[in-house]
Design a protein around this motif. Structure first.
Motif, PDB file in Angstrom:
ATOM      1  N   VAL A  30      50.009  49.349  39.250  1.00  0.00           N
ATOM      2  CA  VAL A  30      49.494  50.530  38.545  1.00  0.00           C
ATOM      3  C   VAL A  30      47.997  50.666  38.773  1.00  0.00           C
ATOM      4  O   VAL A  30      47.478  51.759  39.058  1.00  0.00           O
ATOM      5  N   ILE A  31      47.268  49.561  38.652  1.00  0.00           N
ATOM      6  CA  ILE A  31      45.818  49.601  38.842  1.00  0.00           C
ATOM      7  C   ILE A  31      45.462  50.034  40.261  1.00  0.00           C
ATOM      8  O   ILE A  31      44.464  50.730  40.480  1.00  0.00           O
ATOM      9  N   GLU A  32      46.274  49.655  41.228  1.00  0.00           N
ATOM     10  CA  GLU A  32      46.004  50.046  42.620  1.00  0.00           C
ATOM     11  C   GLU A  32      46.031  51.568  42.795  1.00  0.00           C
ATOM     12  O   GLU A  32      45.433  52.094  43.733  1.00  0.00           O
ATOM     13  N   THR A  33      46.730  52.268  41.925  1.00  0.00           N
ATOM     14  CA  THR A  33      46.829  53.738  42.044  1.00  0.00           C
ATOM     15  C   THR A  33      45.765  54.481  41.253  1.00  0.00           C
ATOM     16  O   THR A  33      45.669  55.702  41.355  1.00  0.00           O
ATOM     17  N   LEU A  34      44.968  53.774  40.471  1.00  0.00           N
ATOM     18  CA  LEU A  34      44.007  54.447  39.596  1.00  0.00           C
ATOM     19  C   LEU A  34      42.861  55.072  40.387  1.00  0.00           C
ATOM     20  O   LEU A  34      42.425  54.549  41.421  1.00  0.00           O
ATOM     21  N   LEU A  49      32.346  48.259  36.946  1.00  0.00           N
ATOM     22  CA  LEU A  49      33.122  49.455  37.285  1.00  0.00           C
ATOM     23  C   LEU A  49      34.393  49.593  36.463  1.00  0.00           C
ATOM     24  O   LEU A  49      35.334  50.261  36.882  1.00  0.00           O
ATOM     25  N   GLY A  50      34.420  48.967  35.301  1.00  0.00           N
ATOM     26  CA  GLY A  50      35.534  49.169  34.396  1.00  0.00           C
ATOM     27  C   GLY A  50      36.411  47.944  34.209  1.00  0.00           C
ATOM     28  O   GLY A  50      36.425  47.031  35.042  1.00  0.00           O
ATOM     29  N   LEU A  51      37.161  47.944  33.096  1.00  0.00           N
ATOM     30  CA  LEU A  51      38.018  46.805  32.782  1.00  0.00           C
ATOM     31  C   LEU A  51      39.148  46.654  33.798  1.00  0.00           C
ATOM     32  O   LEU A  51      39.501  45.535  34.186  1.00  0.00           O
ATOM     33  N   ALA A  52      39.726  47.780  34.207  1.00  0.00           N
ATOM     34  CA  ALA A  52      40.794  47.703  35.200  1.00  0.00           C
ATOM     35  C   ALA A  52      40.262  47.202  36.538  1.00  0.00           C
ATOM     36  O   ALA A  52      40.973  46.516  37.281  1.00  0.00           O
ATOM     37  N   HIS A  53      39.020  47.537  36.851  1.00  0.00           N
ATOM     38  CA  HIS A  53      38.403  47.022  38.079  1.00  0.00           C
ATOM     39  C   HIS A  53      38.272  45.497  38.013  1.00  0.00           C
ATOM     40  O   HIS A  53      38.470  44.801  39.024  1.00  0.00           O
ATOM     41  N   ALA A  54      37.967  44.975  36.816  1.00  0.00           N
ATOM     42  CA  ALA A  54      37.880  43.529  36.655  1.00  0.00           C
ATOM     43  C   ALA A  54      39.226  42.868  36.946  1.00  0.00           C
ATOM     44  O   ALA A  54      39.297  41.826  37.602  1.00  0.00           O
ATOM     45  N   VAL A  55      40.306  43.490  36.482  1.00  0.00           N
ATOM     46  CA  VAL A  55      41.642  42.957  36.779  1.00  0.00           C
ATOM     47  C   VAL A  55      41.925  43.040  38.278  1.00  0.00           C
ATOM     48  O   VAL A  55      42.479  42.115  38.882  1.00  0.00           O
ATOM     49  N   LYS A  56      41.488  44.126  38.891  1.00  0.00           N
ATOM     50  CA  LYS A  56      41.736  44.330  40.316  1.00  0.00           C
ATOM     51  C   LYS A  56      41.081  43.250  41.161  1.00  0.00           C
ATOM     52  O   LYS A  56      41.707  42.699  42.074  1.00  0.00           O
ATOM     53  N   ILE A  57      39.829  42.928  40.865  1.00  0.00           N
ATOM     54  CA  ILE A  57      39.144  41.928  41.680  1.00  0.00           C
ATOM     55  C   ILE A  57      39.603  40.505  41.355  1.00  0.00           C
ATOM     56  O   ILE A  57      39.315  39.579  42.117  1.00  0.00           O
ATOM     57  N   ALA A  58      40.325  40.347  40.231  1.00  0.00           N
ATOM     58  CA  ALA A  58      40.853  39.031  39.872  1.00  0.00           C
ATOM     59  C   ALA A  58      42.289  38.831  40.360  1.00  0.00           C
ATOM     60  O   ALA A  58      42.936  37.847  40.002  1.00  0.00           O
ATOM     61  N   ARG A  59      42.780  39.765  41.182  1.00  0.00           N
ATOM     62  CA  ARG A  59      44.188  39.747  41.596  1.00  0.00           C
ATOM     63  C   ARG A  59      44.588  38.425  42.238  1.00  0.00           C
ATOM     64  O   ARG A  59      45.660  37.868  41.930  1.00  0.00           O
ATOM     65  N   ASP A  60      43.783  37.898  43.124  1.00  0.00           N
ATOM     66  CA  ASP A  60      44.134  36.649  43.793  1.00  0.00           C
ATOM     67  C   ASP A  60      44.243  35.506  42.791  1.00  0.00           C
ATOM     68  O   ASP A  60      45.130  34.648  42.905  1.00  0.00           O
ATOM     69  N   PHE A  61      43.328  35.463  41.832  1.00  0.00           N
ATOM     70  CA  PHE A  61      43.379  34.408  40.813  1.00  0.00           C
ATOM     71  C   PHE A  61      44.616  34.550  39.936  1.00  0.00           C
ATOM     72  O   PHE A  61      45.301  33.572  39.634  1.00  0.00           O
ATOM     73  N   LEU A  62      44.931  35.767  39.518  1.00  0.00           N
ATOM     74  CA  LEU A  62      46.018  35.995  38.571  1.00  0.00           C
ATOM     75  C   LEU A  62      47.400  35.803  39.202  1.00  0.00           C
ATOM     76  O   LEU A  62      48.347  35.402  38.523  1.00  0.00           O
ATOM     77  N   ARG A  86      45.379  27.271  29.896  1.00  0.00           N
ATOM     78  CA  ARG A  86      44.620  26.225  30.587  1.00  0.00           C
ATOM     79  C   ARG A  86      43.977  26.676  31.892  1.00  0.00           C
ATOM     80  O   ARG A  86      43.149  25.944  32.435  1.00  0.00           O
ATOM     81  N   GLU A  87      44.360  27.828  32.410  1.00  0.00           N
ATOM     82  CA  GLU A  87      43.723  28.361  33.616  1.00  0.00           C
ATOM     83  C   GLU A  87      43.053  29.676  33.244  1.00  0.00           C
ATOM     84  O   GLU A  87      43.721  30.626  32.828  1.00  0.00           O
ATOM     85  N   VAL A  88      41.747  29.728  33.400  1.00  0.00           N
ATOM     86  CA  VAL A  88      40.982  30.887  32.954  1.00  0.00           C
ATOM     87  C   VAL A  88      40.070  31.371  34.078  1.00  0.00           C
ATOM     88  O   VAL A  88      39.287  30.591  34.637  1.00  0.00           O
ATOM     89  N   GLY A  89      40.197  32.647  34.413  1.00  0.00           N
ATOM     90  CA  GLY A  89      39.253  33.281  35.316  1.00  0.00           C
ATOM     91  C   GLY A  89      38.180  33.980  34.508  1.00  0.00           C
ATOM     92  O   GLY A  89      38.478  34.627  33.485  1.00  0.00           O
ATOM     93  N   VAL A  90      36.945  33.844  34.920  1.00  0.00           N
ATOM     94  CA  VAL A  90      35.824  34.447  34.195  1.00  0.00           C
ATOM     95  C   VAL A  90      35.116  35.431  35.118  1.00  0.00           C
ATOM     96  O   VAL A  90      34.621  35.051  36.188  1.00  0.00           O
ATOM     97  N   ILE A  91      35.103  36.688  34.712  1.00  0.00           N
ATOM     98  CA  ILE A  91      34.391  37.724  35.463  1.00  0.00           C
ATOM     99  C   ILE A  91      32.919  37.661  35.104  1.00  0.00           C
ATOM    100  O   ILE A  91      32.553  37.741  33.926  1.00  0.00           O
ATOM    101  N   ILE A  92      32.070  37.494  36.101  1.00  0.00           N
ATOM    102  CA  ILE A  92      30.629  37.385  35.856  1.00  0.00           C
ATOM    103  C   ILE A  92      29.877  38.390  36.721  1.00  0.00           C
ATOM    104  O   ILE A  92      30.369  38.851  37.742  1.00  0.00           O
ATOM    105  N   SER A  93      28.670  38.703  36.277  1.00  0.00           N
ATOM    106  CA  SER A  93      27.801  39.585  37.052  1.00  0.00           C
ATOM    107  C   SER A  93      26.822  38.736  37.850  1.00  0.00           C
ATOM    108  O   SER A  93      26.562  37.578  37.510  1.00  0.00           O
ATOM    109  N   PRO A  94      26.242  39.298  38.913  1.00  0.00           N
ATOM    110  CA  PRO A  94      25.259  38.525  39.681  1.00  0.00           C
ATOM    111  C   PRO A  94      24.043  38.141  38.841  1.00  0.00           C
ATOM    112  O   PRO A  94      23.451  37.075  39.064  1.00  0.00           O
ATOM    113  N   GLU A  95      23.672  38.992  37.864  1.00  0.00           N
ATOM    114  CA  GLU A  95      22.453  38.756  37.092  1.00  0.00           C
ATOM    115  C   GLU A  95      22.629  37.634  36.069  1.00  0.00           C
ATOM    116  O   GLU A  95      21.799  36.720  35.973  1.00  0.00           O
ATOM    117  N   THR A  96      23.672  37.699  35.269  1.00  0.00           N
ATOM    118  CA  THR A  96      23.828  36.741  34.172  1.00  0.00           C
ATOM    119  C   THR A  96      24.887  35.680  34.455  1.00  0.00           C
ATOM    120  O   THR A  96      25.061  34.760  33.665  1.00  0.00           O
TER     121      THR A  96
END
Length: 354
Positions: free
Chosen positions: A182-186, A84-97, A47-57
């Motif tokens: 783990v992602i923080e060390t990549l 910048l990669g799937l792991a980067h998407a998780v990284k920037i979603a850290r506060d939401f997750l 029921r709680e979903v974060g959506v990664i979006i680009s500035p363009e689309t």
């Protein structure tokens, strides 16, 4: 359990169409790919979903999903300025997750059976990561997993030149919060991306519980034209039913065909499985099988099959169109002096005379 849906990226493999439409919003069987993803999340009671979006689309994705109420979900949007990669998407979603487990779902992937059974296994076995795998013919195009004789995950490789197995990573992953440190060390890979395969490999090396699930039903990665057309074919074959609510005048409708309200079929033959969108006009034409015709399209004196046509496009006098992906508000009009088959990939607002 939260959801993280990735709708960033530039969709370069589907250009020129993706210059003007997010690849996750391209329709399969007249429904945006993203709608199937949210159907699966809803079925899994996420029921709680974060959506990664680009500035363009991103704005188009936001317009389509809104607040998520159609799926009984609350949607939060997270902008990824560069892909910048799937792991980067998780990284920037850290506060939401936060510190909750989550499922990460690539927004241009389709799974026949959804994620309910995978989520059940993830929860019951209390694992740190669950990866979904599918045998493929071209594993070098994907992240690849190597399993031990006991079926344990022992190694992951991102798009290897010489694949160590044929087990591709499906674009759906389930993680515990252990993935975050783990992602923080990549470090970025040779592609200058933070690879989720590197993160999972590190989990394995640290002794975390990483389990595989082999997908039995179909899995469709719709990142390229032919892949998207194959997805349209399979989804129509699997789900299309006979449902005619529009007008059928002096026409033949064969097998499973969906004709939406206000659509008109005049002096034509429609071969299922095929879907015709609301307000479309099919006149003196043969459409299908395996065609998806968007809302308010006009097709006259033509034949089209195995293709996806987005809304408000016009096709007139074309002898035969096959295996084509045609954008919004496109006009295709044939020169009656020359007849030949066509294979097209056209972006929005294109115009073609033949």
């Amino acid at each position: 359990m939260k959801g993280l849906v990735l709708c960033g990226g530039r969709g370069t493999r589907l250009r020129p169409l993706t210059y003007t439409i997010a690849k996750q919003l391209i329709p399969v069987a007249n429904r945006p790919i993203l709608s199937y993803v949210f159907d699966h999340l809803a079925a899994a009671n996420i029921r709680e979903v974060g959506v990664i979006i680009s500035p363009e689309t991103g704005p188009a994705v936001q317009e389509f999903l809104g607040d998520g109420a159609r799926w009984n979900a609350k949607v939060s949007y997270i902008v990824q300025k560069e892909p910048l990669g799937l792991a980067h998407a998780v990284k920037i979603a850290r506060d939401f997750l936060g510190d909750e487990p989550f499922v990460m779902y690539l927004g241009d992937n389709l799974l026949q059976d959804g994620i309910v059974s995978a989520l059940k296994r993830f929860t019951e076995e209390n694992v740190d990561a669950l990866i979904m795998l599918k045998p493929v013919q071209n594993p070098s195009a994907f992240g690849v997993a190597v399993l031990s004789e006991q079926g344990e995950v022992i190694r992951l490789v991102e798009k290897p030149r010489i694949p160590p197995s044929n087990l591709a990573l499906v674009g759906v992953y389930l993680f515990s919060p252990k993935i975050h440190p783990v992602i923080e060390t990549l470090r970025p890979s040779w592609r200058n991306e933070l690879e989720i395969t590197d993160a999972i490999q590190t989990l394995i090396e640290k002794g975390a519980r990483v389990k595989p699930v082999i997908v039995d039903g179909w899995w469709l990665d719709t990142g390229k034209k032919d892949d998207l057309l194959d997805a349209n074919h399979i989804v129509l074959k699997t789900y299309c039913t006979r449902n005619i609510t529009g007008v059928v005048d002096n026409s033949e409708v064969v097998d499973n065909v969906s004709v939406a309200p206000d659509a008109r079929i005049v002096n034509s033959k429609i071969l299922g499985p095929t879907v015709i969108g609301a307000g479309a006009l099919i006149e003196n034409s043969t459409v299908g099988p395996y065609a998806s015709i968007g809302a308010e399209c006009t097709i006259r004196n033509s034949r089209i099959e195995g293709s996806v046509v987005l809304e408000k496009s016009t096709i007139i006098g074309v002898n035969r169109i096959t295996r084509s992906l045609i954008g919004r508000q496109v006009k295709v009009q044939a020169n009656p002096k020359k007849e030949h088959d066509l294979r097209l990939l056209l972006s929005d607002s294109s115009e073609v005379e033949l």
